[in-house]
Design a protein around this motif. Structure first.
Motif, PDB file in Angstrom:
ATOM      1  N   LEU A 194       0.775  -1.235   0.000  1.00  0.00           N
ATOM      2  CA  LEU A 194       0.000   0.000   0.000  1.00  0.00           C
ATOM      3  C   LEU A 194       0.814   1.298   0.000  1.00  0.00           C
ATOM      4  N   CYS A 195       1.943   1.267   0.696  1.00  0.00           N
ATOM      5  CA  CYS A 195       2.562   2.549   1.071  1.00  0.00           C
ATOM      6  C   CYS A 195       3.564   3.102   0.064  1.00  0.00           C
ATOM      7  N   ASP A 196       3.603   4.437   0.038  1.00  0.00           N
ATOM      8  CA  ASP A 196       4.658   5.121  -0.717  1.00  0.00           C
ATOM      9  C   ASP A 196       5.841   5.391   0.211  1.00  0.00           C
ATOM     10  N   TYR A 197       5.515   5.674   1.466  1.00  0.00           N
ATOM     11  CA  TYR A 197       6.549   5.967   2.464  1.00  0.00           C
ATOM     12  C   TYR A 197       6.430   4.985   3.621  1.00  0.00           C
ATOM     13  N   VAL A 198       7.552   4.668   4.215  1.00  0.00           N
ATOM     14  CA  VAL A 198       7.532   3.798   5.390  1.00  0.00           C
ATOM     15  C   VAL A 198       8.325   4.480   6.511  1.00  0.00           C
ATOM     16  N   ALA A 199       7.728   4.494   7.689  1.00  0.00           N
ATOM     17  CA  ALA A 199       8.434   5.037   8.859  1.00  0.00           C
ATOM     18  C   ALA A 199       8.544   3.928   9.897  1.00  0.00           C
ATOM     19  N   PHE A 200       9.758   3.648  10.329  1.00  0.00           N
ATOM     20  CA  PHE A 200       9.970   2.611  11.349  1.00  0.00           C
ATOM     21  C   PHE A 200      10.109   3.282  12.706  1.00  0.00           C
ATOM     22  N   LEU A 201       9.265   2.852  13.618  1.00  0.00           N
ATOM     23  CA  LEU A 201       9.296   3.412  14.962  1.00  0.00           C
ATOM     24  C   LEU A 201       9.693   2.294  15.930  1.00  0.00           C
ATOM     25  N   HIS A 202      10.650   2.601  16.795  1.00  0.00           N
ATOM     26  CA  HIS A 202      11.069   1.572  17.760  1.00  0.00           C
ATOM     27  C   HIS A 202      11.364   2.233  19.101  1.00  0.00           C
ATOM     28  N   LYS A 203      10.648   1.793  20.122  1.00  0.00           N
ATOM     29  CA  LYS A 203      10.790   2.342  21.473  1.00  0.00           C
ATOM     30  C   LYS A 203      10.764   3.874  21.488  1.00  0.00           C
ATOM     31  N   GLY A 204       9.825   4.421  20.756  1.00  0.00           N
ATOM     32  CA  GLY A 204       9.635   5.867  20.753  1.00  0.00           C
ATOM     33  C   GLY A 204      10.586   6.647  19.874  1.00  0.00           C
ATOM     34  N   LYS A 205      11.459   5.924  19.147  1.00  0.00           N
ATOM     35  CA  LYS A 205      12.399   6.624  18.270  1.00  0.00           C
ATOM     36  C   LYS A 205      12.134   6.249  16.816  1.00  0.00           C
ATOM     37  N   LEU A 206      12.303   7.218  15.946  1.00  0.00           N
ATOM     38  CA  LEU A 206      12.115   6.955  14.526  1.00  0.00           C
ATOM     39  C   LEU A 206      13.427   6.398  13.966  1.00  0.00           C
ATOM     40  N   LEU A 207      13.388   5.120  13.572  1.00  0.00           N
ATOM     41  CA  LEU A 207      14.610   4.513  13.045  1.00  0.00           C
ATOM     42  C   LEU A 207      14.893   5.019  11.637  1.00  0.00           C
ATOM     43  N   LEU A 208      13.830   5.124  10.846  1.00  0.00           N
ATOM     44  CA  LEU A 208      13.980   5.731   9.516  1.00  0.00           C
ATOM     45  C   LEU A 208      12.629   6.117   8.959  1.00  0.00           C
ATOM     46  N   CYS A 209      12.624   7.022   8.026  1.00  0.00           N
ATOM     47  CA  CYS A 209      11.408   7.415   7.310  1.00  0.00           C
ATOM     48  C   CYS A 209      11.834   7.673   5.868  1.00  0.00           C
ATOM     49  N   GLU A 210      11.437   6.788   4.995  1.00  0.00           N
ATOM     50  CA  GLU A 210      11.936   6.845   3.607  1.00  0.00           C
ATOM     51  C   GLU A 210      10.842   6.463   2.629  1.00  0.00           C
ATOM     52  N   GLU A 211      11.073   6.785   1.372  1.00  0.00           N
ATOM     53  CA  GLU A 211      10.190   6.276   0.321  1.00  0.00           C
ATOM     54  C   GLU A 211      10.411   4.768   0.226  1.00  0.00           C
ATOM     55  N   LYS A 212       9.323   4.027   0.130  1.00  0.00           N
ATOM     56  CA  LYS A 212       9.438   2.564   0.153  1.00  0.00           C
ATOM     57  C   LYS A 212      10.334   2.058  -0.991  1.00  0.00           C
ATOM     58  N   ASP A 213      10.094   2.569  -2.200  1.00  0.00           N
ATOM     59  CA  ASP A 213      10.852   2.068  -3.352  1.00  0.00           C
ATOM     60  C   ASP A 213      12.343   2.358  -3.190  1.00  0.00           C
ATOM     61  N   ARG A 214      12.620   3.531  -2.606  1.00  0.00           N
ATOM     62  CA  ARG A 214      14.017   3.894  -2.412  1.00  0.00           C
ATOM     63  C   ARG A 214      14.691   2.955  -1.404  1.00  0.00           C
ATOM     64  N   LEU A 215      13.934   2.626  -0.377  1.00  0.00           N
ATOM     65  CA  LEU A 215      14.452   1.691   0.636  1.00  0.00           C
ATOM     66  C   LEU A 215      14.780   0.343   0.016  1.00  0.00           C
ATOM     67  N   LEU A 216      13.856  -0.113  -0.820  1.00  0.00           N
ATOM     68  CA  LEU A 216      14.047  -1.424  -1.437  1.00  0.00           C
ATOM     69  C   LEU A 216      15.210  -1.403  -2.426  1.00  0.00           C
ATOM     70  N   GLU A 217      15.425  -0.209  -3.045  1.00  0.00           N
ATOM     71  CA  GLU A 217      16.571  -0.072  -3.952  1.00  0.00           C
ATOM     72  C   GLU A 217      17.882   0.015  -3.171  1.00  0.00           C
TER      73      GLU A 217
END
Lengths: 279, 208
Positions: A194-217
């Motif tokens: 579904l997503c264009d962007y993915v944000a990973f949250l872990h223990k209250g901290k943002l690990l990353l926030c990126e465009e999904k396709d860019r992450l996969l690349e």
């Protein structure tokens, strides 16, 4: 314009701190907020909806500050994990209440969605299955011409067919480029679709926030031996996982030497690697 | 706000049906039992519980959270409970006035003063209990608030029984100082208004 713009957001509870969160969701996009239970996803959503007070930072929705802004809530369609519709109300009665709640309530659209989703209008909410309850929540969120949808775990506990229907409805919604969706889930496979962007949250901290396709690349997986791994550039290896069958490493494709076979990585694998790294 | 009021009405229709039946029963009984204050005023006590129960249903269904995401202010979310309490007491008072007036005229004992006293006592009962209970509910949630309410009703009924000898005629019906009645009513209204304001302030601070 950005649908959501969060700067330096902090919120503390005893034993939990949402720490300096910065996040931007552009219009026309779907962002998945991924995190384990207790990572802070619901806290972020409650802060965006001004349901709880922030300790610091700012949240702007369509360029406007979200604090004490009831007019802004007209433009936000919300589906919470508990839905929140009173158990005794029928879908018809929910429509009557919402017609008097939202200025832009579109009763024709609501009736259309009830029909499309095969939701009975005279049956009490408590007699609905979990999937039907979620679909009614989404029907309400889509019937007042909202420009931003905020969904907290909308697919958890649903069967694959209903989950697919939900995903389709959300994709339909973002065909209008002025609309945007923020969806939190720990079912990463749904977000991947579904997503264009993915944000990973872990223990209250943002690990990353990126465009999904860019992450996969950008990232990939390498299966190798421990000896081979030592030969790779240090900055290329993000995380490694050892088992009796060999070593699997999450690597940055650009930093890897030519000729090494790098397999594609899924968002779920990427998330698991990153969370383990953060631990 | 209209949407909130309509939602409360749907909830009252479904969940408070027992209250409505008991109220109707007591109103009917009040037409036959002369001067029994318990029968006359019990519907008002029940009526005071309606807003607390509605809040309890909201918490259980998750509406308390969901409504925070709807275009309503916290003041409106609190105010709807107070308004519902007011509307309920007005409805019960109106029914009581009609029944007592018909009864008094039919036996040729109509007294405007006595009717006013009845109305005053009914409104004070509802105002008093809601005023004390609702701020606790909005501060701590319905479970604790309800316990406080039950304790208060128990104490009140106990005191009433002890001073009136088994729920017979209570002295308040013999009050004939209009000024005192008006002062009590004004005090009840002031208490209700203060409670309303306090509940809004407490709910604004509460994180849902």
């Amino acid at each position: 314009m950005n649908a959501i713009e969060i700067k330096g957001l902090t919120k503390s509870y005893s034993g939990f701190k949402l720490d300096n969160l910065n996040l931007i969701l552009p219009e026309g996009c779907i962002m998945g907020l991924v995190g384990q239970n207790g990572a802070g996803k619901s806290t972020v959503i409650k802060l965006i909806l001004d349901m709880i007070r922030k300790d610091g930072g700012s949240i702007c929705i369509f360029g406007r500050d979200n604090t004490d802004n009831t007019a802004l809530k007209e433009e936000i369609g919300v589906v919470l994990d508990s839905i929140g519709i009173p158990e005794c109300l029928t879908a018809y009665e929910v429509g009557q209440v919402m017609r008097r709640t939202f200025k832009n309530w579109d009763r024709h659209k609501y009736s259309f969605l009830l029909q499309k989703l095969s939701l009975p209008s005279k049956k009490p909410f408590k007699e609905f299955s979990k999937g039907m309850k979620m679909k009614l929540g989404i029907a309400v969120a889509l019937s007042h011409n909202a420009r931003l949808l905020v969904l907290d775990e909308p697919t958890s506990g649903l069967d694959p067919v209903v989950r697919d229907e939900v995903v389709e409805m959300l994709m339909d919604f973002t065909r209008d480029e002025k609309n945007a969706v923020l969806i939190s889930s720990h079912i990463v496979s749904d977000l991947e679709k579904l997503c264009d962007y993915v944000a990973f949250l872990h223990k209250g901290k943002l690990l990353l926030c990126e465009e999904k396709d860019r992450l996969l690349e950008e990232y990939g997986l390498v299966n190798c031996t421990e000896e081979e791994l030592i030969c790779f550039p240090r900055k290329a290896v993000m995380y490694k996982k050892q088992s009796p069958y060999g070593t699997q490493a999450l690597v940055k494709r650009d930093d890897m030497p030519c000729g090494v076979k790098v397999s594609p990585v899924g968002i779920e694998e990427l998330f698991v690697f990153m969370v383990k790294e953060a631990k | 706000m209209k949407g909130l009021l309509l939602k409360e009405w749907y909830l009252i229709k479904r969940y408070c049906r027992v209250y409505l039946i008991i109220t109707a029963l007591f109103l009917a009984l009040s037409a036959f039992y002369d001067g029994n204050s318990f029968i006359l005023f019990y519907p008002s006590l029940l009526c005071g519980m309606i807003p607390v129960n509605l809040q309890s249903f909201d918490e259980r269904s998750g509406w308390s959270k969901y409504s925070g995401a709807l275009p309503y202010t916290k003041s409106q979310l609190v105010s709807v409970k107070y308004l519902t309490g007011l509307l309920a007491v007005i409805a019960i008072m109106s029914a009581t006035v009609v029944i007592q007036t018909i009864k008094a005229i039919s036996v040729g004992e109509f007294s405007l003063h006595r009717l006013f006293v009845t109305i005053f006592v009914m409104s004070i009962l509802e105002f008093f209990f809601s005023s004390l209970c609702l701020p606790l509910v909005f501060k701590f949630g319905t479970e604790k608030g309800r316990i406080v309410y039950i304790v208060m009703v128990g104490i009140f009924c106990g005191v009433l029984a002890s001073i009136s000898g088994g729920f017979a005629k209570i002295p308040v019906l013999k009050i004939n100082t209009n000024m005192l009645l008006i002062c009590i009513l004004l005090a009840g209204c002031a208490l209700y208004a203060a409670s309303w304001t306090l509940s809004i302030a407490l709910y604004k601070k509460r994180e849902i």
